[in-house]
Motif scaffolding. Sequence first.
Motif, PDB file in Angstrom:
ATOM      1  N   SER A  93       0.811  -1.221   0.000  1.00 28.77           N
ATOM      2  CA  SER A  93       0.000   0.000   0.000  1.00 28.77           C
ATOM      3  C   SER A  93       0.845   1.271   0.000  1.00 28.77           C
ATOM      4  O   SER A  93       0.531   2.238  -0.681  1.00 28.77           O
ATOM      5  N   ASP A  95       1.285   3.817   1.993  1.00 29.45           N
ATOM      6  CA  ASP A  95       0.577   5.074   2.264  1.00 29.45           C
ATOM      7  C   ASP A  95       1.471   6.117   2.929  1.00 29.45           C
ATOM      8  O   ASP A  95       1.295   7.314   2.712  1.00 29.45           O
ATOM      9  N   ARG A  98       3.389   7.642   0.137  1.00 27.73           N
ATOM     10  CA  ARG A  98       2.488   8.490  -0.660  1.00 27.73           C
ATOM     11  C   ARG A  98       2.289   9.842   0.037  1.00 27.73           C
ATOM     12  O   ARG A  98       2.348  10.899  -0.591  1.00 27.73           O
ATOM     13  N   TYR A 212      -3.305   9.588   3.857  1.00 25.73           N
ATOM     14  CA  TYR A 212      -3.786   8.402   3.157  1.00 25.73           C
ATOM     15  C   TYR A 212      -3.824   7.166   4.043  1.00 25.73           C
ATOM     16  O   TYR A 212      -3.077   7.043   5.015  1.00 25.73           O
ATOM     17  N   GLY A 216      -4.069   4.397  -0.774  1.00 22.76           N
ATOM     18  CA  GLY A 216      -4.275   5.617  -1.534  1.00 22.76           C
ATOM     19  C   GLY A 216      -5.591   6.323  -1.324  1.00 22.76           C
ATOM     20  O   GLY A 216      -5.924   7.265  -2.053  1.00 22.76           O
ATOM     21  N   PHE A 217      -6.370   5.919  -0.321  1.00 22.74           N
ATOM     22  CA  PHE A 217      -7.607   6.634  -0.001  1.00 22.74           C
ATOM     23  C   PHE A 217      -7.262   7.829   0.889  1.00 22.74           C
ATOM     24  O   PHE A 217      -6.754   7.665   1.999  1.00 22.74           O
ATOM     25  N   PRO A 248     -14.656   5.749  -4.220  1.00 19.55           N
ATOM     26  CA  PRO A 248     -13.825   6.270  -5.318  1.00 19.55           C
ATOM     27  C   PRO A 248     -13.503   7.760  -5.168  1.00 19.55           C
ATOM     28  O   PRO A 248     -12.396   8.195  -5.501  1.00 19.55           O
ATOM     29  N   SER A 249     -14.436   8.541  -4.626  1.00 15.89           N
ATOM     30  CA  SER A 249     -14.185   9.973  -4.458  1.00 15.89           C
ATOM     31  C   SER A 249     -13.145  10.230  -3.372  1.00 15.89           C
ATOM     32  O   SER A 249     -12.491  11.276  -3.357  1.00 15.89           O
ATOM     33  N   LYS A 251     -10.385   8.790  -3.103  1.00 20.52           N
ATOM     34  CA  LYS A 251      -9.045   8.731  -3.686  1.00 20.52           C
ATOM     35  C   LYS A 251      -8.468  10.133  -3.868  1.00 20.52           C
ATOM     36  O   LYS A 251      -7.256  10.332  -3.809  1.00 20.52           O
ATOM     37  N   LYS A 252      -9.357  11.110  -4.079  1.00 20.06           N
ATOM     38  CA  LYS A 252      -8.914  12.493  -4.241  1.00 20.06           C
ATOM     39  C   LYS A 252      -9.363  13.388  -3.084  1.00 20.06           C
ATOM     40  O   LYS A 252      -9.241  14.604  -3.149  1.00 20.06           O
TER      41      LYS A 252
END
Length: 308
Positions: A93, A95, A98, A212, A216-217, A248-249, A251-252
């Motif tokens: 992952s 994170d 990231r 995160y 990546g969330f 999915p939202s 992620k950003k």
Amino acid sequence: MYHFIINSHAKSRLGHRIWNDIERYLREQKFEYKKYFTREAGHAARVANQITSNMEDAPTIVVLGGDGTLNEVLNGLRYLDGVTLGYIPIGSSNDFARGMDISKDYLKELHKIMYPKRFMRLDYGVATYGGKSKRFLVSSGIGFDAAVCHEVNHSPLKKIMNRLRIGKLTYGLVAIKQLAGIPYIKGKIIIDDKKVKTFDKIFFSSVHVQKYEGGGFMFCPEADATDGYIDLCVAENITRSRVLSILPSAKKGKHVTCSGIHIYRCKKAVFQMRRKQFVHIDGETEEKTMFTEVRFETSPDTIRFIIG
């Protein structure tokens, strides 16, 4: 002295090959170093404890692995003053990498670590449950994400998928299963010993030092690892079908505008729940262990980290 702690099973068992490239570089540059290969869960913590057994030393510890290996090292340290951390991400992952903008180019990151110019004092969180405390650098949490982490970490599926070099798919498959059956959480959250938030249908709550988690969330897009606070993301009163559209939202970081998503910033948060829940610490959980009360707080201490 540089101490390298290497999870050779990380990155679908490519850790050994990556280390061979790194060691070639270290020898060419004539660096003095020691290396330690982890053998099983908990070994990285024991190695970190051994390295920091002498209070007079000021070691630089470089971790090659994923968020879980980094967490073990953090929890194994006997002291933090004088310790410098470096990190080369070779996990699934990643994170922490990231959030810290650490690249996947391990030789590039190695050069930064061996010729450091910039350092940062990083916060870490502390989760207390069942009479013990554990540190975390990335995030902790309860509910859906903790249940997914628990099943992935304690089932043979992850090992099988890693051998096929499709380890990341493990989380997706387990998430679909958990989404269908995990019960909602009833309880309350006490924030900084002042505010009390009562909830009947928490789907999950994540507690962040970094932005995160879960590969990546960006559950807490405003989280800052240097501000002395922890950030909470609480998802409540959300139907299972809506979760599929909200994730999915995330992620950003755009999920924060959705109804049922609550973001809090605090020094301390106590979760009191009617039913026992799994707790994940930087994506790791304890086998067959669940709790009804968990305290999360930011530590007054920080750890020195190489950033460039």
